[in-house]
Design an enzyme around this catalytic site. Sequence first.
Site, PDB file in Angstrom:
ATOM      1  N   PHE A   1      36.316  -2.249  -2.329  1.00 22.88           N
ATOM      2  CA  PHE A   1      37.220  -1.086  -2.169  1.00 22.88           C
ATOM      3  C   PHE A   1      36.475   0.249  -2.056  1.00 22.88           C
ATOM      4  O   PHE A   1      35.270   0.305  -2.231  1.00 22.88           O
ATOM      5  CB  PHE A   1      38.341  -1.074  -3.211  1.00 22.88           C
ATOM      6  N   GLU A   2      37.236   1.258  -1.748  1.00 25.01           N
ATOM      7  CA  GLU A   2      36.704   2.610  -1.472  1.00 25.01           C
ATOM      8  C   GLU A   2      35.572   2.563  -0.438  1.00 25.01           C
ATOM      9  O   GLU A   2      34.575   3.272  -0.546  1.00 25.01           O
ATOM     10  CB  GLU A   2      36.272   3.282  -2.784  1.00 25.01           C
TER      11      GLU A   2
END
Length: 645
Positions: A426-427
Site C-alpha cells: 500500500f501507499e
Amino acid sequence: MATKEDLKAKDAAMELAEEARETEWKFPSFTAEMFRGNFRWDLLHPYPAQSEEDKKIGDELIAKIKDLLDKYVDPVEIDKTGVYPKEALEKMKEMGLFGMKIKPEYGGLGLSVTNYARVLSFIGSYCQSTITWLSAHQSIGVPEPLRTFGTEEQKKKYLPRVAKGEISAFALTEPEVGSDPAQMKTTATPSPDGSYYLLNGVKLWTTNGPDADVIVVMAKTPPKIKNGREIPQITAFIVETNWPGVEVVTRCKFMGLKGLSNGMLRFNNVKVPTENIIGKPGMGLKIALTTLNTGRLGVPSAGVGAAKRFLEDAEWWAKNRVQWGRPIGQHQEIAKKIANFTANTFATQAMVFITCSFADKKNADIRLEAAAAKYFATEFGWQGMDDLLQTLGGRGYEMADSLYNRGERPFFVERFMRDSRVGRIFEGSSEIMHLIMAREALDTHFSLVMPIMKPQKGQSMVKLIWNALKFYIKWYPKLWLPSSTNFNVKKLNSTNRDHLKYTAKTCKRLARSIFHTMAKYGPKLENEQLILGNYVDIGVDLFVMASCLSYAEYLMNKNPNDDSPQDLADLFCKNARQRIENNFKAVKKNHNYMYRKVGDKLLEGKYRWLEFDVYEGLPPKYRDYEKNLPIPAEAPDNSKTEAKA
Ligand SMILES: Cc1cc2nc3c(=O)[nH]c(=O)nc-3n(C[C@H](O)[C@H](O)[C@H](O)COP(=O)(O)OP(=O)(O)OC[C@H]3O[C@@H](n4cnc5c(N)ncnc54)[C@H](O)[C@@H]3O)c2cc1C
C-alpha cells in the site's frame, strides 16, 4: 496481447500521470542530483540531528503513549479477536494523537516531522494496528492534503475537528483501479448552478473508512478540452460520511493488521458542496500523488520501530539457544542473518531520520527520498523479519500465546510479519516506487531527448538538437573527471572514507551508465522495467550508504569510545557495494527476455499441463462468489437533500 483499447488506456493513463507529476524542484534532492552524477554530501553531512528542545517534546509524548498502550492496547488480543478497543481510541483522541501533525492554531500538537516519525516508530514497535488508525488519518487522510492544498476556510472548518479525533480517511483505490488511479470510475458531476457535485462510485480498501467522519475522495469530473482533445480530470473532495448516500458496503479483513478498520465504500448520488473541492477541479491526481509523496514516510517510520524492537529478541535467542555445542548466534549462517538484520536496521534508521530532517528544515525535496525510504524499509524489513523468524526456528513460527502458555518467552515476530507485509503493497507498491524513482532518474534525458524522438507540431528540430547538444557537451565529460575527495571527511576513519569515495565515484558511473543505456534503447527504455529497477536499486543503495556514513560519524563524534556504529556502517556499505556491482552487471548481461517469454506463455495458458494432481478450482462454498458483487443500489436522488456545508 494488448488490444488497441488497452494501449489507448495505457497512453491516457501515462499522460494523466505525467500531468499530475510534480515537475518543479524548489529544493535540491539528494537522489535526483545523484542520478545526474552529482554527489551532494553537503545535504547529508553534518548529520542533521534533532535539536534537544524538539527531542524533549518527542520523549515526553512517547512516555505518555507508553502508559496508554500498556493500559488500553493488547496487540495479541486485537490480533485474536479482530476488534480494536474503543477505549484506546478515546484515550488517543484525548491525548491529541489524532492531531499530531496539525498546527496548534488549528487545535493540533504541531509535532515536527521527526517527532511524528518517532511516535509512529514507537507505536510501530508495539502494535501495528494502532499505527494504521493514526497514520491513515494524518499521513494521508484529511490533514495532509489540506496542509498543502486547503484554503484557509477549509483548514478552519476541518482541521480542529480532525485534530480532536473526528476520524479521517483517504479513498483513491477502486475495485478495478489500484496502482493506476488515472483509470478510476468514481464520478462527480457538477450541478447546473455549479454549487455542488453529485458523487457516485465505489472505493475499495479505505483504511479507517468504515468508522470515518470525513474522507478525502478522488473522483472523475468532466473532461477539459485542450487542442480539440478530451483531457480527463480527477478532483479531490472532502466528504462527510453522515451525508445522505455514503454507505459502507463491507468491512475487509486481511492476513494481518486485524485491528484495522478498512472497507469498501459506496457513494450514491452524494451531494458535495463545491467549496469542498481541495485545490482546484482537475488537481485531484496531483493532490493524491503529492499526499502520498510525503505521507508514505509513515510506513518506514513504523517499520524501523518494529525492526529495532526485535534486536533484543535476536540478541537473547541467538545467545541463549545452544545447539551443536554453541550459541546458535555463533554459527556463521545465523551470525550472517542477525548481523545483516542489525546493520540494515541501523541503515533504515539513518535514512528515515535524515529524510524527516529534510522535511522539517524544508531545505531539500523529499519526494524521492521518501519513496526510497519506504521501498528500502519495507523490502529489507521483510527480509530481516524472515531472517529473524528463521533464527528463532520453530518458536518463530509459533504464536506468542502458545509459547507463553507452555512457559516460554513469547516472540511476536510471526504477527509482525503478517502485519507488516502490506507495507510492500500500500501507499505505492515496491514496483510503483521503482517506476516513480526511475521516471525521475531519466528526467533530464527525457526532457532533452524525447522531444527529438517524438517532436510536437511546430517544434524546430534544429533547436531541439541544439538544446540537447548544449547540455550534453558540458555535462557528459564531467562524469569522467575524478570525484572531489574534499568532502570534509577527515574525521572519518579510512574504511568509511573509502566507502564515501566509492559512493561519490559511483554516482558518476550511475549517471554515465543511465545515459549510455538511454542512448542504446531510446524511448523503448520505458519498457525495460528490470534494467530501470537495477538503476533505482543502485541509487537507493547509494543514498542509504551515504546516510549510514553520516549517521555513524555523528554517533562516533558523540561517543568516541564506542566504535559499534562504525561496524554497522561498514557491514552495510560492504553489502551494498556487492549489490551495486551485481546491479551494474545485470544491466549489461541478463536474461530479462526469458521472464517475458515464460510470463507470456503462462498468460496464454501454455503451462496448464503442469497442473496435475491438484485440487482444481474453488472449494464448493466459494464457487458462487459473484453473487456478492456490490452492484450499485438504485441510486437515491440525494441532490434534493441539503448537504451540510
Ligand atoms: C490493508 C490495505 C490498506 C489500504 N488502504 C488504502 C487506503 O486507505 N486508501 C486507498 O485509496 N487505498 C488503500 N489500499 C489500496 C492500496 O493502495 C493498493 O492495494 C495498492 O495501490 C496496489 O493496488 P492493487 O492492490 O489494486 O494492485 P494492482 O495495481 O492490481 O497491482 C498488482 C501487482 O502488480 C504490480 N503492478 C501494477 N502496475 C504495475 C506496473 N506498471 N509495473 C510493474 N508492476 C505493476 C503491483 O505493484 C502489484 O504488485 C489499501 C490496501 C490494503 C491491502
